[in-house]
Design an enzyme around this catalytic site. Structure first.
Site, PDB file in Angstrom:
ATOM      1  N   ASN A  47       0.872  -1.182   0.000  1.00  0.00           N
ATOM      2  CA  ASN A  47       0.000   0.000   0.000  1.00  0.00           C
ATOM      3  C   ASN A  47       0.908   1.230   0.000  1.00  0.00           C
ATOM      4  O   ASN A  47       1.518   1.550   1.015  1.00  0.00           O
ATOM      5  CB  ASN A  47      -0.888  -0.036   1.254  1.00  0.00           C
ATOM      6  CG  ASN A  47      -1.725   1.220   1.402  1.00  0.00           C
ATOM      7  OD1 ASN A  47      -1.787   2.049   0.490  1.00  0.00           O
ATOM      8  ND2 ASN A  47      -2.372   1.366   2.544  1.00  0.00           N
TER       9      ASN A  47
ATOM     10  N   LYS B 152       0.082   4.261  -0.219  1.00  0.00           N
ATOM     11  CA  LYS B 152      -0.547   5.436   0.415  1.00  0.00           C
ATOM     12  C   LYS B 152      -0.347   6.680  -0.467  1.00  0.00           C
ATOM     13  O   LYS B 152      -0.312   6.553  -1.681  1.00  0.00           O
ATOM     14  CB  LYS B 152      -0.027   5.601   1.840  1.00  0.00           C
ATOM     15  CG  LYS B 152      -0.126   4.293   2.651  1.00  0.00           C
ATOM     16  CD  LYS B 152       0.105   4.453   4.120  1.00  0.00           C
ATOM     17  CE  LYS B 152      -0.058   3.108   4.815  1.00  0.00           C
ATOM     18  NZ  LYS B 152       0.087   3.187   6.260  1.00  0.00           N
TER      19      LYS B 152
ATOM     20  N   HIS C 175      -9.299   1.170   4.957  1.00  0.00           N
ATOM     21  CA  HIS C 175      -8.014   1.318   5.657  1.00  0.00           C
ATOM     22  C   HIS C 175      -8.218   2.201   6.885  1.00  0.00           C
ATOM     23  O   HIS C 175      -9.030   3.124   6.858  1.00  0.00           O
ATOM     24  CB  HIS C 175      -6.969   1.922   4.717  1.00  0.00           C
ATOM     25  CG  HIS C 175      -5.594   1.867   5.296  1.00  0.00           C
ATOM     26  ND1 HIS C 175      -5.144   2.777   6.217  1.00  0.00           N
ATOM     27  CD2 HIS C 175      -4.590   0.961   5.130  1.00  0.00           C
ATOM     28  CE1 HIS C 175      -3.906   2.446   6.571  1.00  0.00           C
ATOM     29  NE2 HIS C 175      -3.545   1.355   5.934  1.00  0.00           N
TER      30      HIS C 175
ATOM     31  N   GLU D 191      -6.617   4.569   7.989  1.00  0.00           N
ATOM     32  CA  GLU D 191      -6.448   6.006   7.712  1.00  0.00           C
ATOM     33  C   GLU D 191      -7.716   6.591   7.090  1.00  0.00           C
ATOM     34  O   GLU D 191      -8.065   7.747   7.329  1.00  0.00           O
ATOM     35  CB  GLU D 191      -5.208   6.217   6.823  1.00  0.00           C
ATOM     36  CG  GLU D 191      -3.936   5.979   7.614  1.00  0.00           C
ATOM     37  CD  GLU D 191      -2.785   5.366   6.826  1.00  0.00           C
ATOM     38  OE1 GLU D 191      -2.801   5.415   5.582  1.00  0.00           O
ATOM     39  OE2 GLU D 191      -1.861   4.829   7.471  1.00  0.00           O
TER      40      GLU D 191
ATOM     41  N   GLU E 235      -4.855  -4.902  10.621  1.00  0.00           N
ATOM     42  CA  GLU E 235      -3.817  -3.899  10.829  1.00  0.00           C
ATOM     43  C   GLU E 235      -4.082  -3.163  12.140  1.00  0.00           C
ATOM     44  O   GLU E 235      -4.904  -2.231  12.170  1.00  0.00           O
ATOM     45  CB  GLU E 235      -3.822  -2.884   9.680  1.00  0.00           C
ATOM     46  CG  GLU E 235      -3.588  -3.489   8.318  1.00  0.00           C
ATOM     47  CD  GLU E 235      -3.085  -2.455   7.318  1.00  0.00           C
ATOM     48  OE1 GLU E 235      -1.972  -2.639   6.815  1.00  0.00           O
ATOM     49  OE2 GLU E 235      -3.773  -1.459   7.067  1.00  0.00           O
TER      50      GLU E 235
ATOM     51  N   GLY F  14       3.013   2.309  10.743  1.00  0.00           N
ATOM     52  CA  GLY F  14       3.961   3.398  10.572  1.00  0.00           C
ATOM     53  C   GLY F  14       4.703   3.773  11.843  1.00  0.00           C
ATOM     54  O   GLY F  14       5.372   4.802  11.901  1.00  0.00           O
TER      55      GLY F  14
ATOM     56  N   SER G 217       3.903  -2.130  10.240  1.00  0.00           N
ATOM     57  CA  SER G 217       5.363  -2.210  10.432  1.00  0.00           C
ATOM     58  C   SER G 217       5.951  -3.557  10.020  1.00  0.00           C
ATOM     59  O   SER G 217       6.884  -4.051  10.655  1.00  0.00           O
ATOM     60  CB  SER G 217       5.734  -1.852  11.875  1.00  0.00           C
ATOM     61  OG  SER G 217       5.355  -0.516  12.161  1.00  0.00           O
TER      62      SER G 217
HETATM   63  P1  13P Z   1       3.369   0.389   7.599  1.00  0.00           P
HETATM   64  O1  13P Z   1       3.881  -0.891   6.978  1.00  0.00           O
HETATM   65  O2  13P Z   1       4.081   1.603   7.087  1.00  0.00           O
HETATM   66  O3  13P Z   1       3.307   0.296   9.082  1.00  0.00           O
HETATM   67  O4  13P Z   1       1.849   0.558   7.089  1.00  0.00           O
HETATM   68  C1  13P Z   1       0.973  -0.502   7.198  1.00  0.00           C
HETATM   69  C2  13P Z   1      -0.261  -0.166   6.460  1.00  0.00           C
HETATM   70  O5  13P Z   1      -1.022   0.693   6.864  1.00  0.00           O
HETATM   71  C3  13P Z   1      -0.536  -0.877   5.201  1.00  0.00           C
HETATM   72  O6  13P Z   1      -1.819  -0.636   4.760  1.00  0.00           O
END
Ligand code: 13P
Length: 253
Positions: free
Chosen positions: A10, A12, A96, A98, A168, A174, A214
């Site tokens: 992803n 983003k 997601h 976010e 997740e 992140g 992560s």
């Molecule tokens: P990270 O791997 O940067 O922690 O992000 C995970 C994520 O949100 C994938 O959709």
């Protein structure tokens, strides 16, 4: 038998078109010999049509980062299933954290997006996961149950063939704080029981459940070895071709 592992990146809101095409070119080369693992990348909407031709005939599928439930209409900023299929997307990430956290997406909206995607032949990667406060309050399984049940409302065993769940934990995204394998497996096993209850044992066992948060080359193999972890949804590490390729290779073990 465990289902075919599925590793998705992803991206983003990262990578211009120029950066996205360079990244996918490097990635294609790094994983061209990989077999027996499903791979996808989810660039930003602006880069999808530039990346799509580069992926034709490769072992990497294209995903969007969201999709709307309507065919077309007055939904400023949204993209329909047909528009994504026209570009060559096979998958859409839906719900997601976010999107839920910053853009107010709800389980009901996730359900509408996923249902529209799947019924039109676009795979849905539905994201679920608890916040740190919810985990500390002992509510992880309750929160994830609600997200899964409401997100999957009305979907059938036939629909589940195009369904992937990504667990997740929000506190692991992140942050560099990965869930322990035991924490991840506990939630994955719980999601598996919900999938079996809804779709039956066979179909429920076949749905891939990805872990996200992560994931790095150094922790991927241990996570992917867990009985109910069938892949990864990778953020930051998917922006480096070598790291993402190493995570994909970790799924070969
Ligand atoms: P990270 O791997 O940067 O922690 O992000 C995970 C994520 O949100 C994938 O959709």
């Amino acid at each position: 038998m465990k289902p075919t592992p599925f590793i998705a990146g992803n991206w983003k809101m990262n990578e211009t078109i120029a950066e996205a095409t360079a990244l996918v070119t490097a990635l294609k080369d790094a994983v061209k010999d990989v077999k027996g693992i499903d791979i996808a990348v989810a660039p930003t909407a602006t880069a999808l049509s530039s990346v799509a031709p580069l992926l034709k005939g490769t072992n990497i599928a294209l995903s969007s980062q969201n999709v709307h439930w309507a065919d077309h209409g007055a939904f400023t900023g949204e993209i329909s299933v047909n528009m994504l299929k026209e570009i060559g997307c096979a998958w859409a990430i839906i719900g997601h954290s976010e999107r839920r956290q910053y853009f107010g997406e709800t389980n009901e909206g996730v359900n509408k997006r996923a249902t529209a995607a799947i019924r039109a032949g676009l795979g849905a990667i539905i994201c679920v996961g608890e916040t740190l406060a919810e985990r500390e309050a002992g509510k992880t399984l309750e929160v994830v149950s609600t997200q899964v049940k409401e997100g999957l409302n009305g979907l059938t065993a036939e629909d589940s063939k195009l369904l992937v769940i990504a667990y997740e934990p929000v506190w692991a995204i992140g942050t560099g704080k990965v869930a322990t394998t035991a924490q991840a497996q506990e939630v994955h096993a719980h999601i598996r029981s919900l999938l079996k209850a809804q779709f039956g044992d066979e179909a429920g066992a076949a749905v891939r459940i990805q872990y996200g948060g992560s994931v790095k080359p150094g922790n991927a193999a241990e996570l992917l070895a867990q009985p109910d972890i069938n892949g990864a949804l990778v953020g930051g590490a998917s922006l480096k071709a070598a790291d993402f390729a190493a995570i994909i290779r970790a799924a070969l073990n």
